[in-house]
Design an enzyme around this catalytic site. Structure first.
Site, PDB file in Angstrom:
ATOM      1  N   ASP A   1     -33.444   8.670 -30.269  1.00  0.00           N
ATOM      2  CA  ASP A   1     -33.889   9.005 -28.920  1.00  0.00           C
ATOM      3  C   ASP A   1     -35.235   9.705 -29.024  1.00  0.00           C
ATOM      4  OD1 ASP A   1     -31.960   9.255 -26.129  1.00  0.00           O
ATOM      5  OD2 ASP A   1     -33.913  10.236 -26.091  1.00  0.00           O
TER       6      ASP A   1
ATOM      7  N   VAL B   1     -38.469   3.367 -29.582  1.00  0.00           N
ATOM      8  CA  VAL B   1     -37.991   2.013 -29.896  1.00  0.00           C
ATOM      9  C   VAL B   1     -39.084   0.960 -29.806  1.00  0.00           C
ATOM     10  CG1 VAL B   1     -35.609   2.538 -29.231  1.00  0.00           C
ATOM     11  CG2 VAL B   1     -37.185   1.559 -27.526  1.00  0.00           C
TER      12      VAL B   1
ATOM     13  N   TYR C   1     -36.891  -4.998 -13.962  1.00  0.00           N
ATOM     14  CA  TYR C   1     -35.638  -4.601 -14.605  1.00  0.00           C
ATOM     15  C   TYR C   1     -34.750  -5.822 -14.867  1.00  0.00           C
ATOM     16  CZ  TYR C   1     -31.319  -2.000 -15.459  1.00  0.00           C
ATOM     17  OH  TYR C   1     -30.184  -1.497 -16.013  1.00  0.00           O
TER      18      TYR C   1
ATOM     19  N   PHE D   1     -23.055   2.791 -13.033  1.00  0.00           N
ATOM     20  CA  PHE D   1     -22.356   3.799 -13.825  1.00  0.00           C
ATOM     21  C   PHE D   1     -22.833   5.206 -13.478  1.00  0.00           C
ATOM     22  CE2 PHE D   1     -20.513   0.421 -16.012  1.00  0.00           C
ATOM     23  CZ  PHE D   1     -19.549   0.902 -16.883  1.00  0.00           C
TER      24      PHE D   1
ATOM     25  N   THR E   1     -24.224   7.732 -14.708  1.00  0.00           N
ATOM     26  CA  THR E   1     -25.117   8.292 -15.705  1.00  0.00           C
ATOM     27  C   THR E   1     -25.855   9.481 -15.085  1.00  0.00           C
ATOM     28  OG1 THR E   1     -26.873   6.794 -15.010  1.00  0.00           O
ATOM     29  CG2 THR E   1     -25.421   6.037 -16.784  1.00  0.00           C
TER      30      THR E   1
END
Length: 248
Positions: free
Chosen positions: A36, A58, A156, A189, A191
């Site tokens: 992360d 990443v 997205y 979700f 989150t």
């Protein structure tokens, strides 16, 4: 592949779906390394679960390569990768301020799609060195937006559609290396990003879910990821995890 013997990398592991997955796998006895950019949260969670943390971007080949080397040294190898790192963007193709910004579209693709591929290709090269016949498992995170994305989700949906679309080719490519590849396509979700919305907004979103009428629990994503890892015949599949939600 037994979870208690697993050596796993979880990207986006400091929060949300990644954090839940890291916690679940560690509770099953797995060794876990979190990737992360959030050093404070990542370090704290790694200490909590008895894992390791690597500050990784990443989208950077050098950063991922260094993280993989750190994970391999700490765990003695790599058996599984769960790619949860990503961003969510919302922007109309033509909005009040003009056309969709190209840099925001590119950034979404770069992190969600190219970033996932960047990590998996380097992790797969390490997994291929494990003794066979099953050498590794990769679980990527798509989204139901890949199939029925809403307005404002062009970037997205494109990024997550790419994740879904490359699942079978990845599984076919890596079959000779003894590595399985699947993807999970979550719905809505609970989150940290979602929990930051007003309660009435969360309730209205939950009401759209067919059943059960609630937001998904990140622990449910984590358990599905664990099942994919442990079920040796599951390969090349994109699994929706959405309470039968079909977005309009």
């Amino acid at each position: 592949m037994e979870l208690q013997q697993l050596r796993a990398i979880v990207t986006g592991g400091a929060s949300g779906l990644g954090a839940a997955t890291a916690q679940y796998l560690a509770a099953q006895g797995a060794q876990v390394t979190l990737f992360d950019r959030d050093t404070a949260r990542g370090t704290a969670l790694a200490a909590e679960i008895g894992g390791q943390f690597a500050q990784v971007d990443v989208t950077s080949e050098a950063s991922v390569a260094a993280g993989i080397a750190q994970a391999k040294a700490a765990m003695g190898g790599i058996d599984a990768l769960i790619n949860c790192a990503g961003i969510a963007t919302g922007e109309r193709v033509v909005g009040r301020d003009g056309p969709h910004r190209l840099d925001s579209f590119s950034r979404t693709i770069e992190i969600n799609l190219i970033g996932s591929f960047n990590v998996l290709r380097l992790a797969a090269a390490e997994m291929a060195q494990n003794p066979g016949p099953e050498r590794g498992v990769i679980v990527n995170t798509a989204s139901i937006a890949a199939f029925d994305g809403q307005k404002g989700q062009a970037a997205y949906a494109a990024s997550k559609g790419g994740i879904a679309g490359m699942t079978l080719p990845l599984a076919r490519d890596l079959a000779t290396q003894g590595i399985r590849v699947c993807a999970i396509a979550p719905g809505i979700f609970a989150t940290p990003m979602m929990k930051g919305l007003p309660a009435e907004v969360q309730d209205s979103l939950a009401a759209e879910v067919t059943f059960p009428k609630r937001l998904g629990d990140p622990a449910e994503y984590a358990r599905l990821a664990g099942f994919i890892i442990s079920c040796g015949y599951l390969n090349g599949e994109v699994i929706r995890l959405d309470g039968a939600l079909r977005m309009r």
